[in-house]
Design a protein around this motif. Sequence first.
Motif, PDB file in Angstrom:
ATOM      1  N   VAL A   1      48.298  33.118  43.767  1.00 50.27           N
ATOM      2  CA  VAL A   1      48.982  34.396  43.615  1.00 50.27           C
ATOM      3  C   VAL A   1      50.484  34.169  43.613  1.00 50.27           C
ATOM      4  O   VAL A   1      50.981  33.118  44.067  1.00 50.27           O
ATOM      5  N   THR A   2      51.227  35.160  43.099  1.00 47.04           N
ATOM      6  CA  THR A   2      52.686  35.123  43.149  1.00 47.04           C
ATOM      7  C   THR A   2      53.146  35.702  44.482  1.00 47.04           C
ATOM      8  O   THR A   2      52.369  36.291  45.235  1.00 47.04           O
TER       9      THR A   2
ATOM     10  N   GLN B   1      42.216  31.484  45.371  1.00 47.76           N
ATOM     11  CA  GLN B   1      42.992  32.030  44.260  1.00 47.76           C
ATOM     12  C   GLN B   1      44.456  31.676  44.420  1.00 47.76           C
ATOM     13  O   GLN B   1      44.922  31.378  45.516  1.00 47.76           O
TER      14      GLN B   1
ATOM     15  N   ASP C   1      57.462  30.554  44.161  1.00 51.09           N
ATOM     16  CA  ASP C   1      56.859  31.822  43.746  1.00 51.09           C
ATOM     17  C   ASP C   1      55.329  31.814  43.712  1.00 51.09           C
ATOM     18  O   ASP C   1      54.717  32.822  43.384  1.00 51.09           O
ATOM     19  N   ARG C   2      54.702  30.702  44.031  1.00 48.44           N
ATOM     20  CA  ARG C   2      53.246  30.642  43.920  1.00 48.44           C
ATOM     21  C   ARG C   2      52.628  30.173  45.235  1.00 48.44           C
ATOM     22  O   ARG C   2      53.125  29.254  45.892  1.00 48.44           O
TER      23      ARG C   2
ATOM     24  N   ASN D   1      55.027  38.291  44.881  1.00 44.63           N
ATOM     25  CA  ASN D   1      54.866  39.741  44.853  1.00 44.63           C
ATOM     26  C   ASN D   1      53.426  40.133  45.149  1.00 44.63           C
ATOM     27  O   ASN D   1      53.159  41.092  45.896  1.00 44.63           O
ATOM     28  N   GLU D   2      52.467  39.408  44.574  1.00 48.08           N
ATOM     29  CA  GLU D   2      51.055  39.709  44.818  1.00 48.08           C
ATOM     30  C   GLU D   2      50.672  39.449  46.271  1.00 48.08           C
ATOM     31  O   GLU D   2      49.870  40.176  46.855  1.00 48.08           O
ATOM     32  N   LEU D   3      51.280  38.426  46.840  1.00 52.23           N
ATOM     33  CA  LEU D   3      50.991  38.113  48.237  1.00 52.23           C
ATOM     34  C   LEU D   3      51.490  39.219  49.154  1.00 52.23           C
ATOM     35  O   LEU D   3      50.791  39.624  50.104  1.00 52.23           O
ATOM     36  N   ASP D   4      52.663  39.755  48.860  1.00 57.20           N
ATOM     37  CA  ASP D   4      53.204  40.844  49.662  1.00 57.20           C
ATOM     38  C   ASP D   4      52.328  42.084  49.570  1.00 57.20           C
ATOM     39  O   ASP D   4      52.137  42.828  50.513  1.00 57.20           O
ATOM     40  N   TYR D   5      51.746  42.285  48.371  1.00 57.50           N
ATOM     41  CA  TYR D   5      50.862  43.453  48.155  1.00 57.50           C
ATOM     42  C   TYR D   5      49.561  43.313  48.896  1.00 57.50           C
ATOM     43  O   TYR D   5      49.069  44.190  49.534  1.00 57.50           O
TER      44      TYR D   5
END
Length: 201
Positions: free
Chosen positions: A194-195, A192, A175-176, A197-201
């Motif tokens: 990121v998770t 940085q 997840d990271r 989900n943040e990577l997909d965003y």
Amino acid sequence: MVNEKGKELLTADYDAMVYGNGWFSLLRDGKFGGYQPESGRVLKAVYDANLVPLSNQYVMARKNQKWGLIGPTSKPELVKFQYDEITLLTDSLVLVRSAGTWDVLDFHTGRKLATAITRWQLVPGAERIIFESGGKYGLMGVSAGKVVEPSYDEITWWSDDNHLLFAGIRKENDDRFVVEYFDRHGLVLRRQTVTANELDY
């Protein structure tokens, strides 16, 4: 072939002649050669495919089903006829493919700048190549050689007003992810974590 003054440039010895990219492709007895009017260079019809001009000086040729590179000198073979494919990068570097992988070769020195490249992508207008080697991605300059060693799971890039930015993504766990932003010279500008989900965003 004769010039405008009637001087013979090539004897009546060929089955076909086709012009393109500054060269005449010559066919004789099922073999291919070449003639460059600008320099007067004649390459004997000993190759098994049409010559592929890469520039005014360099020509790709195929012999015994393998590709090599011919240069402008009296000993023209710059890259031996042992590759499945050749792509010219600069006036001294080529990508050569053999047994499913690519190498970057300086054909003036014979030195390999990178080996075992399984895939590559030229970044348009940037003189940079994103390449995969050993399952990891790195960045290479077509004149500077390796800029970033292959250490990322993915590299993406953006271009805005001639400013180029790369993002190298490395998976830490399920997840990271670590994301490093760097410029065309490999200088890391930001790092940085990121998770997913943040990577997909």
